[in-house]
Structures are given as structure tokens and as C-alpha cells.
Design a protein around this motif. Structure first.
Motif, PDB file in Angstrom:
ATOM      1  N   TYR A   1       0.853  -1.184   0.000  1.00  0.00           N
ATOM      2  CA  TYR A   1       0.000   0.000   0.000  1.00  0.00           C
ATOM      3  C   TYR A   1       0.890   1.235   0.000  1.00  0.00           C
ATOM      4  CZ  TYR A   1      -3.670  -3.198   1.614  1.00  0.00           C
ATOM      5  OH  TYR A   1      -4.562  -4.227   1.738  1.00  0.00           O
ATOM      6  N   LEU A   2       0.440   2.259  -0.675  1.00  0.00           N
ATOM      7  CA  LEU A   2       1.182   3.507  -0.748  1.00  0.00           C
ATOM      8  C   LEU A   2       0.194   4.649  -0.631  1.00  0.00           C
ATOM      9  CD1 LEU A   2       3.981   4.363  -3.182  1.00  0.00           C
ATOM     10  CD2 LEU A   2       2.053   5.909  -3.011  1.00  0.00           C
ATOM     11  N   TRP A   3       0.555   5.642   0.144  1.00  0.00           N
ATOM     12  CA  TRP A   3      -0.243   6.860   0.206  1.00  0.00           C
ATOM     13  C   TRP A   3       0.701   8.043   0.212  1.00  0.00           C
ATOM     14  CZ3 TRP A   3      -0.981  10.918   3.823  1.00  0.00           C
ATOM     15  CH2 TRP A   3      -2.003  11.811   3.475  1.00  0.00           C
ATOM     16  N   LEU A   4       0.454   8.991  -0.669  1.00  0.00           N
ATOM     17  CA  LEU A   4       1.180  10.261  -0.714  1.00  0.00           C
ATOM     18  C   LEU A   4       0.109  11.332  -0.780  1.00  0.00           C
ATOM     19  CD1 LEU A   4       3.708  12.044  -1.018  1.00  0.00           C
ATOM     20  CD2 LEU A   4       3.526  11.690  -3.489  1.00  0.00           C
ATOM     21  N   GLY A   5       0.053  12.158   0.245  1.00  0.00           N
ATOM     22  CA  GLY A   5      -0.998  13.162   0.264  1.00  0.00           C
ATOM     23  C   GLY A   5      -0.686  14.304   1.194  1.00  0.00           C
ATOM     24  N   SER A   6      -1.577  15.250   1.188  1.00  0.00           N
ATOM     25  CA  SER A   6      -1.443  16.446   2.003  1.00  0.00           C
ATOM     26  C   SER A   6      -1.473  16.106   3.482  1.00  0.00           C
ATOM     27  CB  SER A   6      -2.586  17.413   1.672  1.00  0.00           C
ATOM     28  OG  SER A   6      -2.648  18.448   2.624  1.00  0.00           O
ATOM     29  N   GLY A   7      -0.573  16.704   4.208  1.00  0.00           N
ATOM     30  CA  GLY A   7      -0.555  16.525   5.653  1.00  0.00           C
ATOM     31  C   GLY A   7      -1.840  17.016   6.294  1.00  0.00           C
ATOM     32  N   ASP A   8      -2.510  17.978   5.639  1.00  0.00           N
ATOM     33  CA  ASP A   8      -3.775  18.487   6.167  1.00  0.00           C
ATOM     34  C   ASP A   8      -4.839  17.392   6.187  1.00  0.00           C
ATOM     35  OD1 ASP A   8      -2.641  20.973   6.478  1.00  0.00           O
ATOM     36  OD2 ASP A   8      -3.482  21.778   4.623  1.00  0.00           O
ATOM     37  N   VAL A   9      -4.840  16.525   5.185  1.00  0.00           N
ATOM     38  CA  VAL A   9      -5.800  15.424   5.135  1.00  0.00           C
ATOM     39  C   VAL A   9      -5.454  14.394   6.212  1.00  0.00           C
ATOM     40  CG1 VAL A   9      -6.669  13.514   3.721  1.00  0.00           C
ATOM     41  CG2 VAL A   9      -6.257  15.754   2.685  1.00  0.00           C
ATOM     42  N   LEU A  10      -4.155  14.197   6.406  1.00  0.00           N
ATOM     43  CA  LEU A  10      -3.697  13.227   7.405  1.00  0.00           C
ATOM     44  C   LEU A  10      -4.172  13.600   8.802  1.00  0.00           C
ATOM     45  CD1 LEU A  10      -1.829  10.732   7.855  1.00  0.00           C
ATOM     46  CD2 LEU A  10       0.004  12.365   8.255  1.00  0.00           C
ATOM     47  N   VAL A  11      -4.118  14.888   9.103  1.00  0.00           N
ATOM     48  CA  VAL A  11      -4.434  15.352  10.462  1.00  0.00           C
ATOM     49  C   VAL A  11      -5.678  16.235  10.508  1.00  0.00           C
ATOM     50  CG1 VAL A  11      -2.059  15.160  11.262  1.00  0.00           C
ATOM     51  CG2 VAL A  11      -2.836  17.299  10.242  1.00  0.00           C
ATOM     52  N   LYS A  12      -6.559  16.108   9.480  1.00  0.00           N
ATOM     53  CA  LYS A  12      -7.770  16.946   9.477  1.00  0.00           C
ATOM     54  C   LYS A  12      -8.438  16.805  10.817  1.00  0.00           C
ATOM     55  CE  LYS A  12     -11.575  14.312   7.511  1.00  0.00           C
ATOM     56  NZ  LYS A  12     -12.493  14.198   6.412  1.00  0.00           N
ATOM     57  N   PRO A  13      -9.235  17.763  11.228  1.00  0.00           N
ATOM     58  CA  PRO A  13      -9.546  17.800  12.655  1.00  0.00           C
ATOM     59  C   PRO A  13      -9.758  16.402  13.238  1.00  0.00           C
ATOM     60  CG  PRO A  13     -11.012  19.265  11.423  1.00  0.00           C
ATOM     61  CD  PRO A  13     -10.142  18.545  10.428  1.00  0.00           C
ATOM     62  N   GLY A  14      -8.779  16.000  13.957  1.00  0.00           N
ATOM     63  CA  GLY A  14      -8.809  14.678  14.563  1.00  0.00           C
ATOM     64  C   GLY A  14      -8.407  13.593  13.582  1.00  0.00           C
ATOM     65  N   ASP A  15      -8.488  12.375  14.038  1.00  0.00           N
ATOM     66  CA  ASP A  15      -8.071  11.249  13.199  1.00  0.00           C
ATOM     67  C   ASP A  15      -9.174  10.208  13.042  1.00  0.00           C
ATOM     68  OD1 ASP A  15      -8.112  10.046  15.687  1.00  0.00           O
ATOM     69  OD2 ASP A  15      -5.948   9.883  15.845  1.00  0.00           O
ATOM     70  N   ALA A  16     -10.408  10.587  13.337  1.00  0.00           N
ATOM     71  CA  ALA A  16     -11.520   9.629  13.301  1.00  0.00           C
ATOM     72  C   ALA A  16     -11.659   8.955  11.942  1.00  0.00           C
ATOM     73  CB  ALA A  16     -12.828  10.310  13.691  1.00  0.00           C
ATOM     74  N   HIS A  17     -11.413   9.696  10.853  1.00  0.00           N
ATOM     75  CA  HIS A  17     -11.549   9.136   9.503  1.00  0.00           C
ATOM     76  C   HIS A  17     -10.505   8.059   9.210  1.00  0.00           C
ATOM     77  CE1 HIS A  17      -8.497  12.216   9.182  1.00  0.00           C
ATOM     78  NE2 HIS A  17      -8.219  11.860   7.949  1.00  0.00           N
ATOM     79  N   ARG A  18      -9.539   7.905  10.093  1.00  0.00           N
ATOM     80  CA  ARG A  18      -8.491   6.894   9.925  1.00  0.00           C
ATOM     81  C   ARG A  18      -8.758   5.655  10.775  1.00  0.00           C
ATOM     82  NH1 ARG A  18      -3.117   9.756  11.097  1.00  0.00           N
ATOM     83  NH2 ARG A  18      -2.296   7.756  10.408  1.00  0.00           N
ATOM     84  N   ARG A  19      -9.945   5.601  11.382  1.00  0.00           N
ATOM     85  CA  ARG A  19     -10.343   4.473  12.242  1.00  0.00           C
ATOM     86  C   ARG A  19     -11.466   3.685  11.564  1.00  0.00           C
ATOM     87  NH1 ARG A  19      -8.201   5.412  17.382  1.00  0.00           N
ATOM     88  NH2 ARG A  19      -7.489   7.545  17.665  1.00  0.00           N
ATOM     89  N   PRO A  20     -11.428   2.346  11.638  1.00  0.00           N
ATOM     90  CA  PRO A  20     -12.409   1.517  10.925  1.00  0.00           C
ATOM     91  C   PRO A  20     -13.870   1.759  11.285  1.00  0.00           C
ATOM     92  CG  PRO A  20     -10.637   0.163  11.779  1.00  0.00           C
ATOM     93  CD  PRO A  20     -10.432   1.545  12.319  1.00  0.00           C
ATOM     94  N   ASP A  21     -14.148   2.246  12.479  1.00  0.00           N
ATOM     95  CA  ASP A  21     -15.545   2.436  12.859  1.00  0.00           C
ATOM     96  C   ASP A  21     -16.133   3.759  12.361  1.00  0.00           C
ATOM     97  OD1 ASP A  21     -14.014   3.983  14.568  1.00  0.00           O
ATOM     98  OD2 ASP A  21     -15.098   3.421  16.388  1.00  0.00           O
ATOM     99  N   HIS A  22     -15.339   4.557  11.669  1.00  0.00           N
ATOM    100  CA  HIS A  22     -15.822   5.839  11.143  1.00  0.00           C
ATOM    101  C   HIS A  22     -16.442   5.619   9.763  1.00  0.00           C
ATOM    102  CE1 HIS A  22     -15.753   9.958   9.624  1.00  0.00           C
ATOM    103  NE2 HIS A  22     -15.769  10.318  10.891  1.00  0.00           N
TER     104      HIS A  22
END
Length: 135
Positions: free
Chosen positions: A9-30
Motif C-alpha cells: 500500500y502507498l499513500w502520498l498526500g497532504s498533511g492536512d488530510v492526514l491530520v484533518k480535525p482529529g483522526d476519526a476518519h483513519r479508524r475503521p468504525d468511522h
């Protein structure tokens, strides 16, 4: 796929997306998790993303280690300053042969983040409940 293997897997993206308010979007239950292009918080959770996110699949650790090194070479021009990762091909092969993951993440030019991952599957050694996305 049958038998132990690693998904790349590879991801290259904006740091703003990585840390957009909080990290909930990076958790499976979101609700955004599966569609979110950003890397998950836990490495094994890559296996919960759609199979289309897999860059490659490797049954042989040496081939997987070669992919990892090639990606670092491909993105070498993005590393800022004097910092650049120096992965050991031999250590990567050893880790993958033991069923471990190989994960790397680096802040690169333009406020972006590069994430390279080889995630063990069939089953994952820590999260055995994670089903192979190619099933």
C-alpha cells in the motif's frame, strides 16, 4: 489468496488530510474510513480498505523488499533536507519472512506525507481476524 503473503500500500498526500480535525476518519468504525484515501492509524487496518487500494501482492519476501526499496528510490527526490530513509534490504526480507509488516512514513516536500506499507496477510500476525481483501 491462499498462504502467507504481503499486500503493498502507498499513500502520498497532504498533511492536512492526514491530520484533518482529529483522526476519526483513519479508524475503521468511522463512516468515511473505507473511502478515505489517507492511511489508517493501525497498519493492519489497511486490510479493511477496498482491494483496489492494493498496489501489489507478494508471496516472496525478496520481491516485496524489492518493491519497497524501488518505491523509496522513486520518491527519493521528495525527501526534505538531508533526511532520507535507508532501508536495509536484508532486514526487510528478514522481517517479511517472519510475517511482520514493513511500514514507513515520512514528511516530504510540500507539506505532504509519504506512507509505504507491506502488510502481512494470510492471516495478519497481530490481527488474525483481518480477512484478506482479495477473498
Amino acid at each position: 489468496m491462499a498462504g502467507p503473503h504481503h499486500h503493498a500500500y502507498l499513500w502520498l498526500g497532504s498533511g492536512d488530510v492526514l491530520v484533518k480535525p482529529g483522526d476519526a476518519h483513519r479508524r475503521p468504525d468511522h463512516p468515511e474510513f473505507r473511502a478515505a484515501q489517507v492511511m489508517p492509524l493501525e497498519c493492519a487496518d489497511w486490510l479493511l480498505k477496498p482491494a483496489a487500494r492494493i498496489e501489489a501482492t507478494f508471496e516472496e519476501p525478496k520481491e516485496a523488499a524489492g518493491w519497497y526499496g524501488a518505491q523509496l528510490g522513486r520518491y527519493a527526490g521528495l525527501f526534505v533536507g538531508t533526511y532520507a530513509p535507508e532501508p536495509s534490504y536484508e532486514e526487510t526480507v528478514r522481517a517479511l519472512s517472519a510475517g511482520e509488516d514493513r511500514v514507513g512514513g515520512w514528511w516530504v516536500s510540500g507539506g505532504r506525507f509519504l506512507s509505504l506499507n507491506l502488510i502481512g496477510c494470510g492471516p495478519h500476525r497481530v490481527r488474525a481476524e483481518r480477512v484478506c481483501p482479495l477473498r
